[in-house]
Design an enzyme around this catalytic site. Structure first.
Site, PDB file in Angstrom:
ATOM      1  N   GLU A 165       0.817  -1.224   0.000  1.00  0.00           N
ATOM      2  CA  GLU A 165       0.000   0.000   0.000  1.00  0.00           C
ATOM      3  C   GLU A 165       0.849   1.272   0.000  1.00  0.00           C
ATOM      4  O   GLU A 165       0.842   2.031   0.976  1.00  0.00           O
ATOM      5  CB  GLU A 165      -0.930   0.009   1.220  1.00  0.00           C
ATOM      6  N   GLU A 352      -5.169  -8.778   1.162  1.00  0.00           N
ATOM      7  CA  GLU A 352      -5.820  -8.408   2.433  1.00  0.00           C
ATOM      8  C   GLU A 352      -7.288  -8.177   2.175  1.00  0.00           C
ATOM      9  O   GLU A 352      -7.672  -7.518   1.204  1.00  0.00           O
ATOM     10  CB  GLU A 352      -5.260  -7.095   3.012  1.00  0.00           C
TER      11      GLU A 352
HETATM   12  O1  IFM Z   1      -3.834  -3.120   9.395  1.00  0.00           O
HETATM   13  C1  IFM Z   1      -3.833  -2.611   8.107  1.00  0.00           C
HETATM   14  C2  IFM Z   1      -2.673  -3.181   7.305  1.00  0.00           C
HETATM   15  O2  IFM Z   1      -1.461  -2.943   7.917  1.00  0.00           O
HETATM   16  C3  IFM Z   1      -2.638  -2.557   5.942  1.00  0.00           C
HETATM   17  N1  IFM Z   1      -3.920  -2.650   5.289  1.00  0.00           N
HETATM   18  C4  IFM Z   1      -5.091  -2.280   6.029  1.00  0.00           C
HETATM   19  C5  IFM Z   1      -5.110  -2.958   7.374  1.00  0.00           C
HETATM   20  C6  IFM Z   1      -6.360  -2.545   8.160  1.00  0.00           C
HETATM   21  O3  IFM Z   1      -6.377  -1.177   8.374  1.00  0.00           O
END
Ligand code: IFM
Length: 447
Positions: A165, A352
């Site tokens: 990200e 994710e």
């Molecule tokens: O916890 C975070 C992660 O580190 C990166 N993506 C989003 C998740 C939830 O906010």
């Protein structure tokens, strides 16, 4: 309705180093920008830090045993750069390498494929002191660090991700909410470019290494649409899409920076050196998609920044997670389909997806997180629908394996399949974990 996945579909869960490891200054680890940031006043909820977190550094064997019990096929973790290179460059800390060797050995022993992220936000503090991501040199240091990791774990790791990200790292130079907590538009724009150049250099270094796995990047993409078809809202949508999604997506797929972004920032955009765009556009083996949100975009009277010129509205009728984020599984389907239709159908992993929920261990010892089961079931179904429509989705990593340090929110938000009692470190499988384990065993679900 029954949704069945292909035999090779990789079901997994994800974590990140600073969020779970603890052992913040053990075995020669250096300080990262998150160590520094979390120790400053008023930066995280309750003044929480990742000093101990889930103590995964010491409990990794127990955690791998839990993954095995759940039947995970793959595990996505991140490597703490300052554990490997305490100064960010130069001398390698063997004890840091040893930890990830122990972890990947345990995973392989348990039949779980290791997927490693090289950068999940914990830049070594000495590199930040030298200018951080806005400094072009950081891209080269990142590639050097990546090389160290390919040499050390190239035999064990199946999937590598360069950055997690990048937009969030950029946010750390534009707003106070995340490390390093700087607030400068030129720095943020320079950081975005250096991150992408660093990604490209790290992919190049991978191709030149002996590592056996594959490589890509992790982008968090939002499902966006204009609030209505008025020209102002359509233009606001185009800017927001350029800023949130295409800023990173387009250059790594060889399309350069989106025009809406170049038009908006004009001369302020960081200077692009000769071969930068070529470096950024290295061929990847897959794309990692982090999916959490969908928004309708409405124009606002222009502010000084692209972000303040529009407002994000939640899709009507969506429920909210404990983070206040709307539950929008349709968005996952739409983004996956967009990647197929507009970006040449690359192999994709959902790296994710998950939700924060107010989870407590009940008197009977269970954690009844039905909201998470509903959330995941709806998103898995959306993924299944995308695959049926021809999307090349190869696997799914639930965020997160266990409750952990949720950055500025500290330990107040619980995203885990596994509940962590922070004072004791005790792990308890939530009902969602047991349910997920059945989905994995059956390689499908009824919805
Ligand atoms: O916890 C975070 C992660 O580190 C990166 N993506 C989003 C998740 C939830 O906010």
């Amino acid at each position: 309705m029954h949704v069945q996945f292909g035999e090779d579909f990789l079901w997994g869960a994800a974590t990140a180093a600073y969020q779970i490891e603890g052992a913040a200054s053990e075995d020669g680890k250096g300080i990262s920008i998150w160590d520094t940031f979390a120790h400053k006043a008023w930066r995280t909820a309750g003044g929480d830090t990742g000093d101990v977190a889930c103590d995964h550094y010491h409990r990794y064997a127990e955690d791998v045993a839990i993954m095995k019990e759940l039947g995970l096929k793959a595990y996505r973790f991140s490597i703490a750069w300052p554990r490997i290179l305490p100064d960010g460059k130069g001398k390698v800390n063997q004890k840091g390498l040893d930890f990830y060797k122990r972890l990947t050995d345990a995973l392989l022993e348990a039949g779980i494929k290791p997927f490693a992220t090289l950068y999940h936000w914990d830049l070594p503090q000495p590199l930040e002191d030298a200018g951080g991501w806005p400094n072009r040199d950081t891209a080269g240091h990142f590639a050097d660090y990546a090389r160290v990791m390919y040499d050390a774990l190239g035999e064990s790791v199946d999937g590598w991700f360069t950055l997690n990200e990048p937009i969030c790292t950029v946010g750390g130079y534009r707003s106070g909410w995340s490390a390093p907590g700087r607030n400068s538009l030129p720095d943020a724009l320079a950081a975005a470019h250096t991150l992408l150049v660093g990604h490209g250099m790290a992919v190049k270094a991978f191709r030149a290494s002996q590592a056996r796995g594959k490589i890509g990047i992790v982008l968090n993409l939002d499902d966006l649409e204009p609030a209505d078809d008025s020209p102002a809202n359509v233009a606001a949508y185009q800017r927001e899409d350029a800023c949130t999604n295409r800023w990173y997506l387009d250059p790594v797929f060889g399309r350069g920076y989106p025009e809406a972004l170049l038009n908006w920032y004009g001369k302020e955009m960081c200077p692009v050196h000769n071969c930068d765009m070529e470096t950024i556009a290295q061929e990847m083996d897959f794309l990692g998609l982090n999916y959490y949100a969908g928004h309708r975009i409405q124009a606002m009277p222009q502010g000084g920044d692209l972000k303040t010129a529009s407002e994000k509205l939640r899709a009507e009728g969506t429920e909210l997670t404990d983070m206040g984020w709307g539950v929008w599984p349709e968005g996952l389907y739409r983004i996956l389909t967009r990647l197929k239709d507009e970006y040449g159908n690359p192999p994709v992993y959902v790296t994710e997806n998950g939700m924060a929920n107010h989870d407590e261990v009940g008197a009977d010892g269970t954690v009844n997180d039905t909201a998470r089961i509903d959330y995941l079931a709806a998103h898995f179904a959306a993924a299944g629908r995308a695959i049926a429509g021809g999307v090349d989705l190869r696997g799914y990593f639930v965020w997160s394996l266990m409750d952990n340090f949720e950055w500025a929110w500290g330990y107040s938000k619980r995203f885990g399949l596994v509940h962590v009692d922070y004072p004791t470190g005790r792990r308890t499988l939530k009902e969602s974990a047991k349910w997920y384990s059945r989905v994995i065993a059956e390689n499908g679900l009824d919805i």
